[in-house]
Structure formats: C-alpha cells, structure tokens
Design a protein around this motif. Structure first.
Motif, PDB file in Angstrom:
ATOM      1  N   VAL A  38       0.870  -1.178   0.000  1.00 19.86           N
ATOM      2  CA  VAL A  38       0.000   0.000   0.000  1.00 19.86           C
ATOM      3  C   VAL A  38       0.902   1.222   0.000  1.00 19.86           C
ATOM      4  CG1 VAL A  38      -1.785   1.277   1.227  1.00 19.86           C
ATOM      5  CG2 VAL A  38      -1.850  -1.225   1.211  1.00 19.86           C
ATOM      6  N   LYS A  39       0.837   2.009  -1.073  1.00 18.18           N
ATOM      7  CA  LYS A  39       1.721   3.164  -1.232  1.00 18.18           C
ATOM      8  C   LYS A  39       0.972   4.452  -0.892  1.00 18.18           C
ATOM      9  CE  LYS A  39       4.660   0.886  -4.636  1.00 18.18           C
ATOM     10  NZ  LYS A  39       5.347   0.980  -5.951  1.00 18.18           N
ATOM     11  N   THR A  40       1.734   5.441  -0.400  1.00 22.18           N
ATOM     12  CA  THR A  40       1.143   6.716   0.005  1.00 22.18           C
ATOM     13  C   THR A  40       1.829   7.879  -0.703  1.00 22.18           C
ATOM     14  OG1 THR A  40       2.660   7.133   1.850  1.00 22.18           O
ATOM     15  CG2 THR A  40       0.744   5.725   2.292  1.00 22.18           C
ATOM     16  N   ASP A  41       1.177   9.035  -0.609  1.00 17.62           N
ATOM     17  CA  ASP A  41       1.720  10.228  -1.264  1.00 17.62           C
ATOM     18  C   ASP A  41       2.918  10.803  -0.513  1.00 17.62           C
ATOM     19  OD1 ASP A  41       0.378  11.176   0.945  1.00 17.62           O
ATOM     20  OD2 ASP A  41      -0.827  12.656  -0.148  1.00 17.62           O
ATOM     21  N   GLU A  42       3.237  10.287   0.664  1.00 19.82           N
ATOM     22  CA  GLU A  42       4.421  10.719   1.408  1.00 19.82           C
ATOM     23  C   GLU A  42       5.580   9.747   1.277  1.00 19.82           C
ATOM     24  OE1 GLU A  42       3.631  11.907   5.423  1.00 19.82           O
ATOM     25  OE2 GLU A  42       1.926  13.185   4.839  1.00 19.82           O
ATOM     26  N   GLY A  43       5.433   8.766   0.379  1.00 19.10           N
ATOM     27  CA  GLY A  43       6.510   7.822   0.110  1.00 19.10           C
ATOM     28  C   GLY A  43       6.582   6.643   1.059  1.00 19.10           C
ATOM     29  N   ILE A  44       5.702   6.579   2.038  1.00 18.34           N
ATOM     30  CA  ILE A  44       5.682   5.443   2.966  1.00 18.34           C
ATOM     31  C   ILE A  44       4.909   4.307   2.321  1.00 18.34           C
ATOM     32  CG2 ILE A  44       4.914   4.618   5.219  1.00 18.34           C
ATOM     33  CD1 ILE A  44       5.273   7.444   6.270  1.00 18.34           C
ATOM     34  N   VAL A  45       5.477   3.100   2.388  1.00 20.39           N
ATOM     35  CA  VAL A  45       4.859   1.910   1.810  1.00 20.39           C
ATOM     36  C   VAL A  45       4.543   0.933   2.939  1.00 20.39           C
ATOM     37  CG1 VAL A  45       5.131  -0.033   0.222  1.00 20.39           C
ATOM     38  CG2 VAL A  45       6.111   2.213  -0.345  1.00 20.39           C
ATOM     39  N   GLY A  46       3.300   0.490   3.008  1.00 18.14           N
ATOM     40  CA  GLY A  46       2.890  -0.498   3.992  1.00 18.14           C
ATOM     41  C   GLY A  46       2.816  -1.877   3.378  1.00 18.14           C
ATOM     42  N   LEU A  47       3.288  -2.880   4.118  1.00 21.18           N
ATOM     43  CA  LEU A  47       3.310  -4.262   3.639  1.00 21.18           C
ATOM     44  C   LEU A  47       2.190  -5.066   4.279  1.00 21.18           C
ATOM     45  CD1 LEU A  47       7.152  -4.944   3.898  1.00 21.18           C
ATOM     46  CD2 LEU A  47       5.852  -4.221   1.872  1.00 21.18           C
ATOM     47  N   GLY A  48       1.580  -5.932   3.470  1.00 20.32           N
ATOM     48  CA  GLY A  48       0.542  -6.833   3.967  1.00 20.32           C
ATOM     49  C   GLY A  48       0.679  -8.202   3.326  1.00 20.32           C
ATOM     50  N   GLU A  49       0.014  -9.171   3.907  1.00 20.97           N
ATOM     51  CA  GLU A  49       0.067 -10.554   3.424  1.00 20.97           C
ATOM     52  C   GLU A  49      -1.261 -11.232   3.747  1.00 20.97           C
ATOM     53  OE1 GLU A  49       2.125 -14.733   4.884  1.00 20.97           O
ATOM     54  OE2 GLU A  49       3.288 -12.883   5.120  1.00 20.97           O
ATOM     55  N   ALA A  50      -1.711 -12.105   2.867  1.00 28.67           N
ATOM     56  CA  ALA A  50      -2.956 -12.842   3.090  1.00 28.67           C
ATOM     57  C   ALA A  50      -2.670 -14.347   3.010  1.00 28.67           C
ATOM     58  CB  ALA A  50      -4.011 -12.454   2.062  1.00 28.67           C
ATOM     59  N   PRO A  51      -2.462 -15.022   4.141  1.00 29.66           N
ATOM     60  CA  PRO A  51      -2.195 -16.465   4.133  1.00 29.66           C
ATOM     61  C   PRO A  51      -3.477 -17.267   3.953  1.00 29.66           C
ATOM     62  CG  PRO A  51      -2.169 -15.658   6.375  1.00 29.66           C
ATOM     63  CD  PRO A  51      -2.362 -14.449   5.490  1.00 29.66           C
ATOM     64  N   ALA A  52      -4.115 -17.084   2.803  1.00 31.11           N
ATOM     65  CA  ALA A  52      -5.426 -17.675   2.541  1.00 31.11           C
ATOM     66  C   ALA A  52      -5.289 -19.099   2.016  1.00 31.11           C
ATOM     67  CB  ALA A  52      -6.180 -16.812   1.531  1.00 31.11           C
ATOM     68  N   LEU A  53      -6.165 -19.982   2.510  1.00 32.55           N
ATOM     69  CA  LEU A  53      -6.192 -21.388   2.089  1.00 32.55           C
ATOM     70  C   LEU A  53      -7.607 -21.730   1.639  1.00 32.55           C
ATOM     71  CD1 LEU A  53      -4.205 -22.892   5.105  1.00 32.55           C
ATOM     72  CD2 LEU A  53      -3.306 -22.339   2.828  1.00 32.55           C
ATOM     73  N   LYS A  54      -7.780 -22.085   0.380  1.00 35.46           N
ATOM     74  CA  LYS A  54      -9.116 -22.287  -0.166  1.00 35.46           C
ATOM     75  C   LYS A  54      -9.831 -23.489   0.417  1.00 35.46           C
ATOM     76  CE  LYS A  54      -7.327 -24.702  -4.277  1.00 35.46           C
ATOM     77  NZ  LYS A  54      -7.712 -26.046  -3.838  1.00 35.46           N
ATOM     78  N   GLU A  55      -9.084 -24.437   0.983  1.00 34.84           N
ATOM     79  CA  GLU A  55      -9.707 -25.637   1.544  1.00 34.84           C
ATOM     80  C   GLU A  55     -10.193 -25.432   2.973  1.00 34.84           C
ATOM     81  OE1 GLU A  55      -6.396 -26.926  -1.308  1.00 34.84           O
ATOM     82  OE2 GLU A  55      -6.626 -25.496   0.336  1.00 34.84           O
ATOM     83  N   TRP A  56      -9.911 -24.287   3.549  1.00 32.45           N
ATOM     84  CA  TRP A  56     -10.164 -24.058   4.966  1.00 32.45           C
ATOM     85  C   TRP A  56     -11.152 -22.914   5.137  1.00 32.45           C
ATOM     86  CZ3 TRP A  56      -9.549 -20.274   8.737  1.00 32.45           C
ATOM     87  CH2 TRP A  56      -9.518 -20.723  10.062  1.00 32.45           C
ATOM     88  N   GLY A  57     -12.109 -23.086   6.050  1.00 34.42           N
ATOM     89  CA  GLY A  57     -13.085 -22.031   6.277  1.00 34.42           C
ATOM     90  C   GLY A  57     -13.907 -22.297   7.515  1.00 34.42           C
ATOM     91  N   GLY A  58     -14.989 -21.551   7.668  1.00 37.20           N
ATOM     92  CA  GLY A  58     -15.818 -21.640   8.858  1.00 37.20           C
ATOM     93  C   GLY A  58     -16.868 -22.728   8.767  1.00 37.20           C
ATOM     94  N   ASP A  59     -17.704 -22.794   9.801  1.00 42.52           N
ATOM     95  CA  ASP A  59     -18.732 -23.821   9.902  1.00 42.52           C
ATOM     96  C   ASP A  59     -19.769 -23.700   8.791  1.00 42.52           C
ATOM     97  OD1 ASP A  59     -17.649 -24.907  12.210  1.00 42.52           O
ATOM     98  OD2 ASP A  59     -18.880 -23.655  13.545  1.00 42.52           O
ATOM     99  N   TYR A  60     -20.019 -24.798   8.115  1.00 41.47           N
ATOM    100  CA  TYR A  60     -21.129 -24.915   7.157  1.00 41.47           C
ATOM    101  C   TYR A  60     -21.149 -23.777   6.130  1.00 41.47           C
ATOM    102  CZ  TYR A  60     -22.542 -28.094  10.875  1.00 41.47           C
ATOM    103  OH  TYR A  60     -22.562 -29.088  11.826  1.00 41.47           O
ATOM    104  N   GLY A  61     -19.977 -23.394   5.674  1.00 41.72           N
ATOM    105  CA  GLY A  61     -19.896 -22.368   4.644  1.00 41.72           C
ATOM    106  C   GLY A  61     -20.138 -20.951   5.136  1.00 41.72           C
ATOM    107  N   THR A  62     -20.195 -20.772   6.482  1.00 39.98           N
ATOM    108  CA  THR A  62     -20.403 -19.426   7.019  1.00 39.98           C
ATOM    109  C   THR A  62     -19.308 -18.484   6.546  1.00 39.98           C
ATOM    110  OG1 THR A  62     -21.353 -20.457   8.976  1.00 39.98           O
ATOM    111  CG2 THR A  62     -20.832 -18.123   9.125  1.00 39.98           C
ATOM    112  N   TYR A  63     -18.097 -18.974   6.575  1.00 46.46           N
ATOM    113  CA  TYR A  63     -16.950 -18.235   6.057  1.00 46.46           C
ATOM    114  C   TYR A  63     -16.236 -19.171   5.100  1.00 46.46           C
ATOM    115  CZ  TYR A  63     -18.099 -15.960  10.448  1.00 46.46           C
ATOM    116  OH  TYR A  63     -18.767 -15.377  11.488  1.00 46.46           O
ATOM    117  N   PHE A  64     -16.233 -18.826   3.829  1.00 40.81           N
ATOM    118  CA  PHE A  64     -15.699 -19.743   2.834  1.00 40.81           C
ATOM    119  C   PHE A  64     -14.200 -19.570   2.690  1.00 40.81           C
ATOM    120  CE2 PHE A  64     -17.253 -15.921   0.795  1.00 40.81           C
ATOM    121  CZ  PHE A  64     -16.169 -15.518   0.053  1.00 40.81           C
ATOM    122  N   GLY A  65     -13.548 -20.599   2.184  1.00 36.05           N
ATOM    123  CA  GLY A  65     -12.102 -20.537   1.995  1.00 36.05           C
ATOM    124  C   GLY A  65     -11.718 -19.580   0.883  1.00 36.05           C
TER     125      GLY A  65
END
Length: 386
Positions: A38-65
């Motif tokens: 995530v880049k900003t107009d002041e030159g600061i860059v923020g880093l992020g990561e999403a360790p998402a796994l499609k086979e894993w999720g919540g109960d009964y499809g409440t939160y899908f992978g």
C-alpha cells in the motif's frame, strides 16, 4: 497522508515438509500467498500478506475458503478503488469502506489492515504493538505443530522440537481415531510429563459422539485442550460438556458475534485468535475484548504465515492480555540463517530481510517501526509466481 496505489503479487516459498491436516489433505497451498504494498503520497509503503487457504473455512460455509487468486482479485477490483485517496490513519472508517465495498473476504481485508498498521507505525516511528494497546509481553511462547503422520514419526519430530526449546506440542488429528490416539500416546511417552500437548481436529470427526469416544481415550495422556474437533457449535458444546480436557474453537470463531454465540452455548473454553479471520488486527482486538469479557483465553493461531503476516501475529500477541496460551505460528526462517533445527520451521526460506529473534521456545516481537520488517526484493523476484 493519502493512499495512492495498492499493488499485489504472489510468491511460493518451498516447504520444509508437507503439513497434512483433516481439512484439505497434505498439500493445501501453504506458502503460496499474496503480498501487498500500500503506497502513500508521502513515500511510505505499507506491507501486507494474506495467508489464505481455499480448503479451509468456517462452519457450514459461514466463512468460505479464500485463495490467493480471490484475494488479489478482491483487492484489485473492489478494495483498492475505494481506498485510494483515503487517509491510512482512519482505520475504523477504512474497515467500513471495505465492508460496504464487498461482503466477507476477511483475508483480503486483513492484508490491507496489516499494511495500514505498517504505514501508521512507520509514519509515527513506533512499532505496531504501540498502536494496538502497547507492549504487554515481549516474548511469545510457541507451540510446534505436527501434521498428520505416523505416530513414530510424529514422536521423533516432537523430540527434536523439544530440544529446540519448545514447551508445547500441537498434534493434528481427525482422520483416523486409532492413529490419533497412538500418536498422542507415543508423543507423551517421548517428551515426558513436563511438555504440554494439544490436539487439533480441524472439524475432522463426523459427529460429537465420535469425537467424544476418541478424546476420552486421550485424556490419560494429559492433553491440555482439543481444538475444533467437529463442525458446528452445537456439536462443540456437546463435546465441551462431555470431556475433561478443555475445548478450543477455531473454525467456529471468526468474529465478535461468534464469540457471543460460543459464550451463550458454552461451546468452548478457549478461542484461537487470528489477525486474519476477523479481517485484520483492528477487528482482532475487538474479538479479543469480547473473549476477555467472557472469561475465554486465547492463543494466536494462523496458516503458517510468511514473514509479513507473522510480524502481525507477533504484534497482536504482544499487545493482547488475553493471549495466554502458546501461539501456533512459524519461526520465520531465512535460508542459511536458521534459528532452530526444525521447531516452527514450515519453510526453507522467506521474503523478509531479517528473521525474528528466537529464544528458548519463544519469538521476540520486533521493535522496528510499523510491522518491523522489510522485504528482500531479491527473494521476492526469486519466489514470485504472479
């Protein structure tokens, strides 16, 4: 300060070994994760990561992978357009914008949230934990997670992890009751009475009754708790009332509202807290507050994060009083700079420039500004796949 652009990419880091669990099998895509800038107009860059796994999720499809591809698509098509031009310090406002832009997709939103905390910390010259309540603990005790494998092999790995300083061993279960009981028995025999053992079913048992039969057989080996042995809070509540060991909710516990249901149904004693399941560090702190009010203790768990999201794990753990249980995330490893023989080592390398300090079974939260990590762009180029 304003957000200008959000970039996404994907890397694939080589595994030390496959990590099989009841949900999804042996190769579930660990280490094939999206990274964002995530880049900003002041030159600061923020880093992020999403360790998402499609086979894993919540109960009964409440939160899908979620998957790496869905995360990157959601960020590019739905989140970036509403966030460009926004002040990264307006964290509650930005979460509202994201939730209005698209329902669900908490891992995509968590990656943005991590990057915002990275930006804010860098702008103010403080570590992210200072923005999350301040430093409550500096050292974070870890549990070493062992996937589903033959009992003798699991016991041998547990022995090496204990030599590395680990005080808690987590065993994946949920596919074969006989193997599960044999593994707990062999690991207890190998590590002795002074090491904590926990087990994690990943919703693998077909019913509460089936789980209760297996867990009662394990109780003689002094298992501290079982994590999510079945799907659904009704079944979890039956187990919690039938066995002596404590019960932890993971796949059933994503949001503050989920915690209220767990409390109402008496479905768990502990909750596995993530920066990602609620949609970011900001919302994770809200989940933790409800847990604390209800007398539920937590660990910080996850999906075998790479260095950026592991930094988020550390800052959440370090700043949250209710996180009293050994946490289940990696000992971030750089090739040639390994901190342990195998304890906490999911991968053979990483994409950050410096590993976190490891001391006697615990990771030390970094004190650098923001998340306290920097990308090794050479490693990013080496491992980039999208």
């Amino acid at each position: 300060m304003k957000i200008t652009t959000i970039e996404t990419l994907q890397v694939a880091i080589p595994l030390r070994r496959l990590h099989q669990m009841a949900a999804g099998g042996a190769d579930i895509g660990l280490g094939k994760y999206p990274i964002i800038k995530v880049k900003t107009d002041e030159g600061i860059v923020g880093l992020g990561e999403a360790p998402a796994l499609k086979e894993w999720g919540g109960d009964y499809g409440t939160y899908f992978g979620e998957s790496a591809k869905t995360v990157m698509l959601v960020i590019r098509e739905h989140l970036a357009p509403v966030l460009e031009g926004q002040d990264p310090f307006r964290i509650e406002w930005i979460h509202g914008l994201m939730d209005k832009a698209i329902k669900g997709h908490p891992y995509a939103k968590a990656a943005i949230d991590m990057a915002l905390y990275d930006i804010m910390g860098k702008a103010l010259g403080v570590p992210a934990y200072q923005l999350l309540g301040g430093l409550y603990r500096r050292e974070i005790p870890l549990a070493h997670s062992i996937g589903i494998m033959p009992a003798e092999k699991a016991a041998a790995e547990a022995a090496v992890a204990v030599e590395d300083g680990i005080k808690t061993i987590k065993l994946k279960i949920g596919l074969d009751p006989e193997r599960d009981v044999a593994t707990v028995r062999e690991v207890r025999k190998t590590v002795g009475p002074g090491i904590t053992i926990t087990v994690d079913g990943n919703q693998g048992y077909p019913s509460a009754k089936a789980a209760i039969r297996v867990l009662r057989r394990m109780e003689e080996y002094n298992v501290l708790f079982v994590e999510q042995p079945v799907e659904g809070l009704s079944a979890m509540a039956k187990i919690a009332q039938a066995v002596d060991m404590s019960v932890m909710a993971d796949e059933s516990a994503w949001t503050s509202q989920d915690i209220l249901r767990i409390l109402d149904m008496r479905a768990a004693d502990f909750v596995s807290l993530y920066p990602t399941k609620p949609g970011g560090l900001w919302k994770a702190k809200k989940v933790a507050a409800v847990c604390e009010a209800g007398g539920i203790y937590c660990n910080v768990n996850g999906s075998a994060e790479l260095g950026i999201a592991n930094a988020a794990n550390l800052h959440l753990s370090a700043s949250t009083k209710v996180v009293t249980l050994a946490c289940v995330y990696p000992v971030t490893t750089l090739e040639g700079r390994e901190k342990t023989k195998l304890a906490g080592r999911f991968y053979l390398d990483d994409i950050i420039t410096e590993p976190f300090e490891y001391k006697d079974g615990a990771l030390i939260v970094p004190d650098g500004p923001g998340l306290g990590v920097e990308l090794d762009e050479r490693k990013v180029d080496k491992y980039r796949i999208a």
